[in-house]
Design a protein around this motif. Structure first.
Motif, mmCIF file in Angstrom:
data_model
loop_
_atom_site.group_PDB
_atom_site.id
_atom_site.type_symbol
_atom_site.label_atom_id
_atom_site.label_comp_id
_atom_site.label_asym_id
_atom_site.label_seq_id
_atom_site.Cartn_x
_atom_site.Cartn_y
_atom_site.Cartn_z
ATOM 1 N N ALA A 3 -3.797 -21.283 -96.843
ATOM 2 C CA ALA A 3 -3.663 -22.130 -96.025
ATOM 3 C C ALA A 3 -3.754 -20.895 -94.499
ATOM 4 C CB ALA A 3 -2.492 -23.265 -95.616
ATOM 5 N N HIS A 4 -4.963 -20.660 -93.716
ATOM 6 C CA HIS A 4 -4.586 -20.593 -92.949
ATOM 7 C C HIS A 4 -4.628 -21.732 -91.727
ATOM 8 C CE1 HIS A 4 -6.372 -16.691 -94.286
ATOM 9 N NE2 HIS A 4 -7.081 -17.888 -95.321
ATOM 10 N N PRO A 62 0.060 -27.983 -94.998
ATOM 11 C CA PRO A 62 -1.139 -27.497 -94.305
ATOM 12 C C PRO A 62 -2.164 -27.889 -94.898
ATOM 13 C CG PRO A 62 -0.029 -27.327 -96.872
ATOM 14 C CD PRO A 62 0.618 -28.533 -96.043
ATOM 15 N N MET A 118 2.139 -23.379 -93.561
ATOM 16 C CA MET A 118 1.140 -22.185 -94.094
ATOM 17 C C MET A 118 1.769 -21.464 -95.194
ATOM 18 S SD MET A 118 -0.683 -21.652 -90.803
ATOM 19 C CE MET A 118 -0.721 -22.729 -89.625
ATOM 20 N N ALA A 176 -2.429 -25.781 -90.078
ATOM 21 C CA ALA A 176 -1.651 -26.944 -90.946
ATOM 22 C C ALA A 176 -1.950 -28.041 -89.251
ATOM 23 C CB ALA A 176 -0.086 -26.861 -90.909
ATOM 24 N N GLU A 219 -2.513 -22.829 -86.191
ATOM 25 C CA GLU A 219 -4.198 -22.066 -87.534
ATOM 26 C C GLU A 219 -2.760 -20.501 -87.448
ATOM 27 O OE1 GLU A 219 -7.971 -20.108 -86.267
ATOM 28 O OE2 GLU A 219 -8.665 -22.664 -86.442
ATOM 29 N N MET A 220 -3.052 -20.081 -88.083
ATOM 30 C CA MET A 220 -1.812 -18.619 -88.440
ATOM 31 C C MET A 220 -2.860 -17.385 -87.595
ATOM 32 S SD MET A 220 0.952 -17.798 -89.832
ATOM 33 C CE MET A 220 0.944 -18.281 -91.488
#
Lengths: 269, 269
Positions: free
Chosen positions: B218-219, B210, B149, B221, B110-111
């Motif tokens: 995208a948050h 993503p 992402m 991947a 996750e970002m």
DNA sequence: GACAGTTGTATCAAATAATGATACGCCGCA
DNA sequence: TGCGGCGTATCATTATTTGATACAACTGTC
């Protein structure tokens, strides 16, 4: 409320931790008021503490609903934990190997007071969500892993545990009778492993083998969960158990709980 | 030291958190003095805060060496995190399926600001320890997952990220040239996925797709790591990529970051 | 469309609770 | 034997937390 009026005890910090601990499977995100209600703190204190945790990156705050949620920092703490636990470094590669060999879900559990906690999980089959994530805490007496570990304890400690440690009913099939539990543990004493079915989930069979540590006492266990539909007890003992025990034994000798054997260079990295 | 002299900010709590954050891969257990030194707090403060954390079960203390270590409570926080993150519940079963199909290591990233964090890991091959545990935080620009992402971000944001976000050299092969990084991301924009080799580990190839969320952004991947010895780029694209993308897409539609689509009953649990 | 109820936010004077310098006892080392 | 480092305990000072209170924003109901 003077929880501990000791000058070595910082109340504000303890209260802040209460906020963190207030989150669990049924409280995944909370508003300020919910948080206050659940912790028993007044609105002002909750506001200040939650705000501090937010600023420090320990709580995410949804900008629109203003609800608080655990942040990614919680996972980083887990990351730090993993490095600090020497057993994990020892066990991980062997657990991966085992899960690949078996094609079934393999877990590493550790004793934590009178509960066990799943430290590492390698799910191979789709199952209940709670069975796929780490950190789950369960009464030791109610799990195969806990019983396997207890079977390595001295007799008096074992008995004390059987009589006083908590049990909990998870399914209609969960054993809560302490005499029955005693039998399974004594069985594990002679067998060196523990099997149980339908304790946590219906139609789930669980096998566990203790990881013997310092002075023959287990602080951890390797455990395997399979579907009771496709696995009879005999098949489990025949096809899973040997490899499971090999893995547990392979982890055992090199693991010293505190400062057991040679203080040489650590190979756990 | 008045870090933030705001009445909504509880300094003692923040200092306590500093102690927790002081632990990492190279600081797995610390004495009181080390802790004091590392946090910059004086001995008295450190003593009080560490003691409080110990009493509250957040730090284990070795009775003989008196050194502090992360406790099992750190894993319980991770447990709570997992329940709070709707994406995890959505993705987990699909990730398990994917890892079984591929027989290769599958991760969910996750970002998190300008970094990515590995939220879930399903290791299938024995590999470096750090690659098997969750919570690892890496510069987004340096990872296939981060680039995948970023490729879904609006152009201006993407450019800003490429120019300002941190990069770090992990191996001799790590790309730190921002123009090269830009190319890989632009490639991902057209391809819909990102591949890279030898960025984090030598002889490791990483593919990421993503998970498209709210408004096409995208948050997260899905990412897969394979050995560059046995996998050519072509083979990865042919045998892994399709399934990887299927999985990412299967997770995408049902995931609404905040309150995106229909506010109907949530299917995430 | 106004109202009552709830929730999040901000302020401030009072005093509690955190502060950090200091001193003591212990251990390993020279 | 003496030195230096570490963990522990104590205490007067005051800075920091405290919690009541007031305000603002939002929700749903009548």
């Amino acid at each position: 409320m003077k929880t501990k009026q000791n000058t070595l005890y910082v109340g504000s910090l303890a209260k802040g931790l209460q906020l963190l601990k207030a989150f669990d499977e049924s409280h995944t995100d909370m508003s300020l008021s919910e948080l206050a209600q659940r912790t028993g703190l007044n609105k002002s204190a909750t506001q200040r503490l939650a705000n501090t945790l937010h600023v420090e990156g320990m709580l995410d705050k949804d900008p629109v609903t203003r609800r608080f949620r655990p942040s990614h920092a919680w996972l980083q703490l887990a990351y730090a934990y993993y490095w600090s636990d020497p057993l994990v470094g020892q066990a991980m590669p062997k657990l991966i190997g085992l899960s690949q060999e078996l094609g079934e879900t393999v877990n590493l559990a550790e004793m934590s007071g009178d509960h066990i906690v799943y430290v590492s999980r390698l799910p191979c089959k789709r199952t209940h969500f709670a069975a796929t994530i780490i950190g789950r805490r369960l009464p030791a007496l109610s799990t195969a892993a806990g019983r396997a570990m207890l079977s390595t304890f001295p007799e008096d400690e074992r008995n004390h545990a059987i009589e006083t440690w908590p049990v909990q009913k998870f399914t209609p099939g969960t054993t809560i009778d302490r005499d029955e539990i005693r039998q399974t543990i004594e069985q594990a004493v002679t067998d060196g492993f523990s099997i149980s079915s339908g304790q946590m989930l219906l139609n789930e069979t669980s096998v566990a083998s203790p990881i013997i540590g310092h002075e023959g006492r287990a602080h951890a266990a390797v455990q395997c969960s399979v579907s009771a539909h496709t696995w009879t007890r005999e098949k489990v003992e025949r096809e899973i158990l040997p490899k499971l025990q090999d893995t547990a034994n392979a982890i055992s000798p090199s693991f010293q709980p505190y400062r057991g054997g040679t203080p040489g260079p650590l190979n756990g990295e």
